[in-house]
Every structure is written in structure tokens, then in C-alpha cells.
Scaffold this motif. Structure first.
Motif, PDB file in Angstrom:
ATOM      1  N   TYR A  65       0.858  -1.194   0.000  1.00 46.20           N
ATOM      2  CA  TYR A  65       0.000   0.000   0.000  1.00 46.20           C
ATOM      3  C   TYR A  65       0.892   1.241   0.000  1.00 46.20           C
ATOM      4  O   TYR A  65       1.771   1.384   0.861  1.00 46.20           O
ATOM      5  N   ASN A  66       0.646   2.137  -0.966  1.00 41.23           N
ATOM      6  CA  ASN A  66       1.338   3.428  -0.963  1.00 41.23           C
ATOM      7  C   ASN A  66       0.812   4.308   0.168  1.00 41.23           C
ATOM      8  O   ASN A  66      -0.274   4.066   0.709  1.00 41.23           O
ATOM      9  N   ALA A  67       1.561   5.358   0.461  1.00 42.54           N
ATOM     10  CA  ALA A  67       1.190   6.273   1.550  1.00 42.54           C
ATOM     11  C   ALA A  67      -0.182   6.914   1.307  1.00 42.54           C
ATOM     12  O   ALA A  67      -0.870   7.293   2.257  1.00 42.54           O
ATOM     13  N   ASN A  74       3.721  -4.042  -6.977  1.00 38.58           N
ATOM     14  CA  ASN A  74       5.079  -4.512  -6.702  1.00 38.58           C
ATOM     15  C   ASN A  74       5.882  -3.437  -5.993  1.00 38.58           C
ATOM     16  O   ASN A  74       5.576  -2.235  -6.125  1.00 38.58           O
ATOM     17  N   CYS A  75       6.891  -3.879  -5.250  1.00 37.94           N
ATOM     18  CA  CYS A  75       7.744  -2.933  -4.537  1.00 37.94           C
ATOM     19  C   CYS A  75       9.102  -3.597  -4.339  1.00 37.94           C
ATOM     20  O   CYS A  75       9.208  -4.575  -3.598  1.00 37.94           O
ATOM     21  N   GLY A  76      10.105  -3.113  -5.033  1.00 38.07           N
ATOM     22  CA  GLY A  76      11.413  -3.789  -5.015  1.00 38.07           C
ATOM     23  C   GLY A  76      12.112  -3.673  -3.666  1.00 38.07           C
ATOM     24  O   GLY A  76      12.509  -4.680  -3.068  1.00 38.07           O
ATOM     25  N   ASN A  77      12.215  -2.442  -3.151  1.00 38.76           N
ATOM     26  CA  ASN A  77      12.863  -2.272  -1.835  1.00 38.76           C
ATOM     27  C   ASN A  77      12.052  -3.001  -0.767  1.00 38.76           C
ATOM     28  O   ASN A  77      12.607  -3.588   0.170  1.00 38.76           O
ATOM     29  N   GLY A  78      10.736  -2.984  -0.946  1.00 41.59           N
ATOM     30  CA  GLY A  78       9.868  -3.664   0.027  1.00 41.59           C
ATOM     31  C   GLY A  78      10.080  -5.164   0.035  1.00 41.59           C
ATOM     32  O   GLY A  78      10.038  -5.804   1.096  1.00 41.59           O
ATOM     33  N   ALA A  79      10.358  -5.737  -1.138  1.00 38.57           N
ATOM     34  CA  ALA A  79      10.569  -7.195  -1.217  1.00 38.57           C
ATOM     35  C   ALA A  79      11.785  -7.607  -0.398  1.00 38.57           C
ATOM     36  O   ALA A  79      11.769  -8.627   0.296  1.00 38.57           O
ATOM     37  N   GLY A 158       5.595  -4.986 -13.150  1.00 42.72           N
ATOM     38  CA  GLY A 158       4.404  -5.349 -12.382  1.00 42.72           C
ATOM     39  C   GLY A 158       3.664  -4.083 -12.009  1.00 42.72           C
ATOM     40  O   GLY A 158       2.440  -4.066 -11.863  1.00 42.72           O
ATOM     41  N   ASN A 159       4.445  -2.995 -11.859  1.00 46.13           N
ATOM     42  CA  ASN A 159       3.872  -1.660 -11.667  1.00 46.13           C
ATOM     43  C   ASN A 159       4.422  -0.740 -12.753  1.00 46.13           C
ATOM     44  O   ASN A 159       5.490  -0.983 -13.303  1.00 46.13           O
ATOM     45  N   PRO A 160       3.685   0.317 -13.106  1.00 48.15           N
ATOM     46  CA  PRO A 160       4.061   1.126 -14.273  1.00 48.15           C
ATOM     47  C   PRO A 160       5.142   2.153 -13.976  1.00 48.15           C
ATOM     48  O   PRO A 160       5.119   2.803 -12.921  1.00 48.15           O
ATOM     49  N   ALA A 218      14.713   6.098  -2.552  1.00 51.45           N
ATOM     50  CA  ALA A 218      15.093   5.009  -3.454  1.00 51.45           C
ATOM     51  C   ALA A 218      13.829   4.321  -3.936  1.00 51.45           C
ATOM     52  O   ALA A 218      12.789   4.387  -3.268  1.00 51.45           O
ATOM     53  N   CYS A 219      13.921   3.669  -5.105  1.00 52.01           N
ATOM     54  CA  CYS A 219      12.773   2.925  -5.649  1.00 52.01           C
ATOM     55  C   CYS A 219      13.333   1.706  -6.372  1.00 52.01           C
ATOM     56  O   CYS A 219      14.024   1.857  -7.391  1.00 52.01           O
ATOM     57  N   GLY A 220      13.051   0.513  -5.851  1.00 54.77           N
ATOM     58  CA  GLY A 220      13.636  -0.701  -6.413  1.00 54.77           C
ATOM     59  C   GLY A 220      13.083  -1.032  -7.791  1.00 54.77           C
ATOM     60  O   GLY A 220      13.846  -1.284  -8.738  1.00 54.77           O
ATOM     61  N   THR A 221      11.753  -1.013  -7.920  1.00 52.34           N
ATOM     62  CA  THR A 221      11.176  -1.294  -9.248  1.00 52.34           C
ATOM     63  C   THR A 221      11.553  -0.180 -10.215  1.00 52.34           C
ATOM     64  O   THR A 221      11.719  -0.419 -11.412  1.00 52.34           O
ATOM     65  N   GLY A 222      11.715   1.044  -9.676  1.00 45.99           N
ATOM     66  CA  GLY A 222      12.137   2.161 -10.531  1.00 45.99           C
ATOM     67  C   GLY A 222      13.532   1.958 -11.081  1.00 45.99           C
ATOM     68  O   GLY A 222      13.804   2.249 -12.253  1.00 45.99           O
ATOM     69  N   ALA A 223      14.422   1.414 -10.232  1.00 41.74           N
ATOM     70  CA  ALA A 223      15.790   1.136 -10.693  1.00 41.74           C
ATOM     71  C   ALA A 223      15.773   0.036 -11.761  1.00 41.74           C
ATOM     72  O   ALA A 223      16.471   0.126 -12.782  1.00 41.74           O
TER      73      ALA A 223
HETATM   74  N1  API Z   1       5.009   3.613  -5.659  1.00 40.96           N
HETATM   75  C1  API Z   1       5.050   2.320  -6.338  1.00 40.96           C
HETATM   76  C2  API Z   1       5.086   1.153  -5.307  1.00 40.96           C
HETATM   77  C3  API Z   1       6.377   1.114  -4.498  1.00 40.96           C
HETATM   78  C4  API Z   1       7.585   0.985  -5.364  1.00 40.96           C
HETATM   79  C5  API Z   1       8.934   1.295  -4.708  1.00 40.96           C
HETATM   80  N2  API Z   1       8.920   1.709  -3.339  1.00 40.96           N
HETATM   81  C6  API Z   1       9.928   0.171  -4.952  1.00 40.96           C
HETATM   82  O1  API Z   1      10.873  -0.006  -4.151  1.00 40.96           O
HETATM   83  O2  API Z   1       9.785  -0.518  -5.991  1.00 40.96           O
HETATM   84  C7  API Z   1       3.807   2.176  -7.230  1.00 40.96           C
HETATM   85  O3  API Z   1       2.812   2.877  -6.965  1.00 40.96           O
HETATM   86  O4  API Z   1       3.852   1.361  -8.165  1.00 40.96           O
END
Ligand code: API
Length: 276
Positions: A65-67, A74-79, A158-160, A218-223
Motif C-alpha cells: 500500500y502506498n502512503a 510490486n515494490c522492489g525495496n519492500g521485497a 508489475g507496476n508502471p 530510493a525505488c527498487g522497481t524504478g531502478a
Molecule cells: N510507488 C510504487 C510502489 C512502491 C515501489 C517502490 N517503493 C519500490 O521499491 O519498488 C507504485 O505505486 O507502483
């Protein structure tokens, strides 16, 4: 509802981790926003809820869940933080963990010290599946924003994600342009916006304006998405060190159809309880 939680982060992208296996948890978007609020709640970029898997061959399910209360794929850092959390709470002793997310099943590999490596799956480039409105799939797309035309890559992990190349991330208009592109009508599910500065074929810098949050450290899926977009443009090799404001991730991607692997740290900060 009284909830035990653990505060964690991956390179400063911070999370409230909640064990929904040993606790009865009923979350609403309002409760997520309340918990994520940095003044009246705990404060976090995302809330991660651990649940029992639906597939018996998988170890866990986790919901992201986003803020702003939106549930995402998906959330890379979260995984990486998830992997350390379930081991520290003794929910598993495995070093290789399979977890269901809304985007599919991820394989997490807990390594020494605080490093975790995640098989993030193969990126998706077909516009309709990102989702992104475009007539044909391409390496980049022209995108009109406030009367200016920008060149963007579009990738789903998995996320855009939208990816823009910039000369210097420090002077990139992350707040203004990130906010405008996040809600651009050609991204019907909104979008995370990455600003990528290529240093050489093995190193890059990145800032990300995250969907539902704003700029994060940082954003894992973004990286992962930034690496994929740069690689299909022929700008980087198959291993890329990406330095974000919170630190560096190692991203490996051999090429189309292959999975992206992300490796980086996961850090626990404190444990607590909250009544919501
Ligand atoms: N804000 C992202 C989810 C968290 C991604 C980010 N925290 C990561 O580490 O990938 C979205 O709405 O798709």
C-alpha cells in the motif's frame, strides 16, 4: 485495532511492516493513510502486509500500500525488507523465499550481512500491459506535458514506470515534472516517474517520483525499469550499478524475456505497536 509493526527501509525508502499471519489485521485505505502520515501516524512511503499464501507451493503473500492508501502490484525495496522481516519474526528460516504479490510470484534470496537479491521477473514493454496509451511498442515515446514534449521510456515491473534521461539528476525537475507525469492521461493507472543520468555503461544515477507517494530516497522497481529502458536503448551493459539519493542498487538484466535481478540492503529500524 492494536497492531505490532516493524519499521524498515531499503536505502531510505521506508516501510511499516505488519505481520498479518499472527495478528488479525483489517486495513482500509483510510487506516493506511493514517499509519503512513509522518505527523500523526508512524510515517512511511509504503505499508507492507504479510499474509499466508493462497498457492500452497509459495511461502507467503504480501500486499503493498502506498502512503496515499492505494494498493499496488510490486515494490522492489519492500521485497528485500519483507524477506528479512519474515525471517526475523521467525515466520520462516528459509534463505530462498517465494512470495505472491499482486504482480506475480517473486523469488527472494537472503544473502550475508543485510543484502537481499530478488528475481523481479521479466519486464513488460507492451503498452497496453503497462498500461500506457501508445499505438505501437517502441524504445521511447514522445509525451506532451504542459505544452512541452518529452521523450520517455515506458516499462512495467508489475507496476508502471516512465523513464526520462537527464544530463544531471541533481538539477532535474523531479517535483514539477514527476507530479505532472504521474497523473498523465496516457498512464490510466498513474505511473512512477524515473529521472536517469547515465554515467557510463555500468553506472547511473536515478531519482524517482513515486506514484502515490512523491519523490522517495530510493525505488527498487524504478531502478529495474530504468535499467531496462536504458538497455533497450543500447546505453548500458547487462549489469548496472544505480545510485539513488539513499544509496546504490545492483541491477542485472541479460535482455528481453529474461528476468531482472535486483540486489541491495534491507534494514530494520525499530519495533512498535499502534492503535488504529
Ligand atoms: N510507488 C510504487 C510502489 C512502491 C515501489 C517502490 N517503493 C519500490 O521499491 O519498488 C507504485 O505505486 O507502483
Amino acid at each position: 485495532m492494536r497492531l505490532k509493526f516493524t519499521k524498515m527501509h531499503g536505502l531510505g525508502n521506508d516501510f511499516v511492516m505488519i505481520d498479518g499471519i499472527t495478528q488479525r489485521v483489517k486495513l482500509t485505505s483510510d487506516k493506511v493513510r493514517q499509519i503512513a502520515d509522518r505527523h500523526t501516524g508512524i510515517g512511511c512511503d509504503q505499508l507492507l502486509l504479510v499474509e499466508a499464501p493462497r498457492d500452497p507451493d509459495v511461502d507467503f503473500r504480501y500486499r503493498i500500500y502506498n502512503a496515499d492508501g492505494s494498493e499496488v502490484e510490486n515494490c522492489g525495496n519492500g521485497a528485500r525488507c519483507f524477506a528479512r522481516f519474515v525471517r526475523e519474526r521467525r515466520l520462516t528460516s528459509k534463505e530462498q523465499i517465494l512470495v505472491e504479490t499482486a504482480a506475480g510470484v517473486l523469488q527472494l534470496n537472503v544473502q550475508g550481512a543485510d543484502q537481499v537479491s530478488v528475481d523481479m521477473g521479466a519486464p513488460v514493454l507492451e503498452p497496453a500491459k503497462i498500461p500506457f496509451q501508445a499505438d505501437i511498442q517502441a524504445e521511447t515515446y514522445p509525451l506532451e506535458v504542459d505544452g512541452e514534449t518529452y521523450t520517455v521510456g515506458a516499462v512495467s515491473m508489475g507496476n508502471p514506470h516512465a523513464v526520462l534521461l537527464v544530463e544531471d539528476v541533481d538539477s532535474a525537475p523531479v517535483e514539477r515534472l514527476g507530479a505532472a507525469i504521474e497523473c498523465h492521461p496516457r498512464f490510466p493507472a498513474r505511473v512512477n516517474v524515473g529521472f536517469l543520468q547515465i554515467i557510463d555503461r555500468g553506472h547511473a544515477r536515478l531519482r524517482v517520483f513515486e506514484r502515490g507517494v512523491g519523490e522517495t530516497r530510493a525505488c527498487g522497481t524504478g531502478a529495474c525499469a530504468a535499467m531496462v529502458s536504458a538497455r533497450i536503448r543500447g546505453l548500458v551493459d547487462e549489469e548496472l550499478e544505480i545510485t539513488l539519493p539513499g544509496g546504490t542498487l545492483t541491477i542485472h538484466w541479460p535482455g528481453p524475456g529474461e528476468p531482472v535481478t535486483m540486489t541491495g540492503p534491507a534494514t530494520a529500524v525499530y519495533h512498535g505497536q499502534i492503535v488504529v
